[in-house]
Scaffold this motif. Sequence first.
Motif, PDB file in Angstrom:
ATOM      1  N   GLN A 198       0.952  -1.089  -0.061  1.00 59.36           N
ATOM      2  CA  GLN A 198      -0.004   0.252  -0.222  1.00 59.36           C
ATOM      3  C   GLN A 198       0.899   1.287   0.121  1.00 59.36           C
ATOM      4  OE1 GLN A 198      -3.357   1.191   2.940  1.00 59.36           O
ATOM      5  NE2 GLN A 198      -4.022  -0.412   1.469  1.00 59.36           N
ATOM      6  N   ASN A 199       1.596   1.531   0.933  1.00 59.82           N
ATOM      7  CA  ASN A 199       2.845   2.327   0.618  1.00 59.82           C
ATOM      8  C   ASN A 199       2.258   3.842   0.477  1.00 59.82           C
ATOM      9  OD1 ASN A 199       5.579   3.199   1.126  1.00 59.82           O
ATOM     10  ND2 ASN A 199       5.689   3.001  -1.162  1.00 59.82           N
ATOM     11  N   ASP A 200       1.006   4.177   1.158  1.00 58.95           N
ATOM     12  CA  ASP A 200       0.363   5.590   0.762  1.00 58.95           C
ATOM     13  C   ASP A 200       0.314   6.358   2.064  1.00 58.95           C
ATOM     14  OD1 ASP A 200      -1.229   7.517   0.114  1.00 58.95           O
ATOM     15  OD2 ASP A 200      -3.038   6.376  -0.489  1.00 58.95           O
ATOM     16  N   ILE A 201       1.410   7.058   2.370  1.00 55.79           N
ATOM     17  CA  ILE A 201       1.326   7.912   3.747  1.00 55.79           C
ATOM     18  C   ILE A 201       0.331   8.905   3.739  1.00 55.79           C
ATOM     19  CG2 ILE A 201       2.964   9.509   3.427  1.00 55.79           C
ATOM     20  CD1 ILE A 201       2.787   7.266   6.398  1.00 55.79           C
ATOM     21  N   MET A 202      -0.142   9.411   2.437  1.00 56.36           N
ATOM     22  CA  MET A 202      -0.701  10.906   2.189  1.00 56.36           C
ATOM     23  C   MET A 202      -2.190  10.280   2.966  1.00 56.36           C
ATOM     24  SD  MET A 202       0.701  13.490   0.974  1.00 56.36           S
ATOM     25  CE  MET A 202      -0.644  14.430   0.239  1.00 56.36           C
ATOM     26  N   LYS A 203      -2.687   9.085   2.687  1.00 53.11           N
ATOM     27  CA  LYS A 203      -4.145   8.725   3.010  1.00 53.11           C
ATOM     28  C   LYS A 203      -3.922   8.722   4.827  1.00 53.11           C
ATOM     29  CE  LYS A 203      -4.325   4.043   3.590  1.00 53.11           C
ATOM     30  NZ  LYS A 203      -2.879   3.897   3.854  1.00 53.11           N
ATOM     31  N   GLU A 204      -2.916   8.072   5.123  1.00 51.77           N
ATOM     32  CA  GLU A 204      -2.466   8.154   6.574  1.00 51.77           C
ATOM     33  C   GLU A 204      -2.791   9.354   6.911  1.00 51.77           C
ATOM     34  OE1 GLU A 204      -2.849   5.167   8.244  1.00 51.77           O
ATOM     35  OE2 GLU A 204      -2.542   3.823   6.446  1.00 51.77           O
ATOM     36  N   TYR A 205      -2.085  10.380   6.699  1.00 54.43           N
ATOM     37  CA  TYR A 205      -2.331  11.786   7.164  1.00 54.43           C
ATOM     38  C   TYR A 205      -3.540  12.387   7.233  1.00 54.43           C
ATOM     39  CZ  TYR A 205       2.857  11.978   6.785  1.00 54.43           C
ATOM     40  OH  TYR A 205       4.276  11.705   6.666  1.00 54.43           O
ATOM     41  N   ILE A 206      -4.429  11.767   6.227  1.00 53.82           N
ATOM     42  CA  ILE A 206      -5.922  12.215   5.884  1.00 53.82           C
ATOM     43  C   ILE A 206      -6.870  11.493   6.533  1.00 53.82           C
ATOM     44  CG2 ILE A 206      -7.929  12.300   4.172  1.00 53.82           C
ATOM     45  CD1 ILE A 206      -5.520  12.773   1.967  1.00 53.82           C
ATOM     46  N   ALA A 207      -6.756  10.097   6.703  1.00 50.07           N
ATOM     47  CA  ALA A 207      -7.848   9.292   7.197  1.00 50.07           C
ATOM     48  C   ALA A 207      -7.787   8.362   8.258  1.00 50.07           C
ATOM     49  CB  ALA A 207      -8.689   8.515   6.133  1.00 50.07           C
ATOM     50  N   ARG A 208      -6.346   7.894   8.388  1.00 49.95           N
ATOM     51  CA  ARG A 208      -6.034   6.727   9.284  1.00 49.95           C
ATOM     52  C   ARG A 208      -5.239   6.956  10.479  1.00 49.95           C
ATOM     53  NH1 ARG A 208      -3.762   1.962   7.371  1.00 49.95           N
ATOM     54  NH2 ARG A 208      -4.965   0.543   8.596  1.00 49.95           N
ATOM     55  N   ASN A 209      -4.324   7.932  10.216  1.00 48.11           N
ATOM     56  CA  ASN A 209      -3.575   8.401  11.337  1.00 48.11           C
ATOM     57  C   ASN A 209      -2.505   7.083  11.727  1.00 48.11           C
ATOM     58  OD1 ASN A 209      -4.605  10.989  11.697  1.00 48.11           O
ATOM     59  ND2 ASN A 209      -6.263   9.592  12.883  1.00 48.11           N
ATOM     60  N   LEU A 210      -2.147   6.452  10.852  1.00 42.73           N
ATOM     61  CA  LEU A 210      -1.108   5.335  11.180  1.00 42.73           C
ATOM     62  C   LEU A 210      -0.080   5.636  10.520  1.00 42.73           C
ATOM     63  CD1 LEU A 210      -3.094   1.851  11.078  1.00 42.73           C
ATOM     64  CD2 LEU A 210      -2.703   3.265  12.985  1.00 42.73           C
ATOM     65  N   TYR A 211       0.521   6.819  11.047  1.00 44.61           N
ATOM     66  CA  TYR A 211       1.873   7.340  10.471  1.00 44.61           C
ATOM     67  C   TYR A 211       2.860   7.339  11.421  1.00 44.61           C
ATOM     68  CZ  TYR A 211      -0.495  11.384  12.633  1.00 44.61           C
ATOM     69  OH  TYR A 211      -1.205  12.089  13.504  1.00 44.61           O
ATOM     70  N   ILE A 212       4.379   7.532  11.085  1.00 42.82           N
ATOM     71  CA  ILE A 212       5.477   7.518  11.906  1.00 42.82           C
ATOM     72  C   ILE A 212       6.182   8.903  11.721  1.00 42.82           C
ATOM     73  CG2 ILE A 212       7.444   6.446  12.693  1.00 42.82           C
ATOM     74  CD1 ILE A 212       6.289   3.738  11.842  1.00 42.82           C
ATOM     75  N   TYR A 213       6.638   8.880  10.345  1.00 47.74           N
ATOM     76  CA  TYR A 213       7.608  10.143  10.154  1.00 47.74           C
ATOM     77  C   TYR A 213       6.983  11.286   9.572  1.00 47.74           C
ATOM     78  CZ  TYR A 213       9.942   5.390  10.267  1.00 47.74           C
ATOM     79  OH  TYR A 213      10.434   4.061  10.599  1.00 47.74           O
ATOM     80  N   PRO A 214       7.677  12.297   9.769  1.00 46.24           N
ATOM     81  CA  PRO A 214       7.137  13.579   9.035  1.00 46.24           C
ATOM     82  C   PRO A 214       7.111  13.525   7.526  1.00 46.24           C
ATOM     83  CG  PRO A 214       8.754  14.176  10.325  1.00 46.24           C
ATOM     84  CD  PRO A 214       8.939  12.639  10.289  1.00 46.24           C
TER      85      PRO A 214
END
Length: 558
Positions: A198-214
């Motif tokens: 999946q490798n889609d960090i943008m949608k983590e910032y938008i919808a899921r919040n499962l991010y680590i790094y800036p």
Amino acid sequence: MFDPEELARIREARASWKEETYAPTVDRFGERAETFTTDTGGRTVSPLYTPADLADHDYREDVGFPGEEPYTRGVYSTMHRGRLWTMRQYAGMGTARETNERFQYLIDQGSSGLSMAFDLPTQMGYDSDAPMAEGEVGRSGVAIDTLDDFETVFDGIPLDSVSTSMTINAPAAVLLAMYVAMGDEQGVDREELRGTIQNDIMKEYIARNLYIYPPEPSMRLITDIFAFCAAEVPSFNTISISGYHIREAGSTAAQEVAFTLANGIEYVEAALDAGLDVDAFAPQLSFFFNAHNNILEEAAKFRAARRMWAQIMDERFDAGNPKSKQLKFHTQTGGSTLTAQQIENNVVRVAYQALAAVLGGTQSLHTNGKDEALALPTEQSVRTALRTQQILAHESGAADTMDPLAGSYYVESLTDDIEAEAFEIIEEIDRRDGALAAVESQWVQRQIQDVAFERQREIEAGERIIVGVNEHTVDEEPAMDIEEVDPAQEAAQRDRLAAVKADRDSEAVDAALAAIRSAATGDENLLPPIIEAVKAYATVQEICDVLREEFGEYTPNR
């Protein structure tokens, strides 16, 4: 597409029909509602569509043929007549051994692809023995700490004969490295490895919040994956740009398309800024969309997205390779549409959603289990979900001709409307300096939250009917067989991890982690040292912690 004089006659005839035939009946008997709208967009649905609604259509430019631009009718020339979509059932069960058993079961039942769900600690880059992982190990998917877990998951499953999708984002480089390492162990040429991260960090910032790094180092990891796979693993899809979770968070169909493609634009621009050639990496981009209940709107959404991406890649990025312009996508039926009440109704919802995906030309499909509003699906629910796809493929006739809804005055109008609305949103994102800036300012999130709030208000007010929830309810639900995760598995997974740590070469691990740190501080591609680290049985958290220390952790603006 139509003769102007004939269009004038059709308009005149429609006006006459509306006045003389339709209006008297409505005056006498009424209709079910004052206005009809599409599922989430509030787009008014007319009582009748005719060629006059497509007056400006040019068949070759707007619709065309399968396998040719603008790809409205599909990215492949034979579509499902040549090869059915990949039936890729999403699965991940507590321990690696349980997941292997579920994968083997799905393959035996006719699944043509694997889709791997990870538990929350793995998705956040923590090991099972971390304090942050307590109570979550193996709950929402499989716990993966080291290559040893991967070896168990894929025991008896040759990687040269299956395609595997992995729903992983912030630690995607680590899990991809494990897959490559597993292929090396099995003697599979890297060029033969097939699948998607999946490798889609943008949608983590938008919808899921499962991010680590800036954002900046996150984009660096993504473009490193693009470059590595283009050179070493060319059959692997390097990203699945996901509208699924955006829709799950509450967006409309047009917002799902717009925000997803805007994120795709951001990734392409980041790769170009990193010095990559667009035609070297763009063919490995893939997309991931939701399928909700409004069959015709969903099919139109998929058609619009394909046409838009071809135009974006051509006009914005001057892509020369036709494959760079082809929007290939996986679909999952809508998890947020499933109800905990009368769960048997979910079988029907999933079947309609799967039909929409097939009519819309999906390349792969996951159908949800009826009980997923309550827990991980049982084996029986998974089988029913897979059988839904197989019946659709072999008994419904929906896959026997390409883009069967093309030419429908309503569907073509919907396709045009969704495209126009989505492009308007992308233009607004451009005015806000691109998707990343629009996400960091919380503008994208607010657009989705507004729609989600209004939808919930409609449900609670009874303006939107959800069968079994606010209409056609029952007083008592029957007892259900629900999948449960044994709490003892968490302790067993921690013991397994401790045993791996005790048996591995600690000096080799330290050297491998030092190599990752060195690459992170410079501009070396991170994938080769990460692959060497997982082969030394470094853990997911050990690798992610090195990157945490070098890159920092993301804190969103509020």
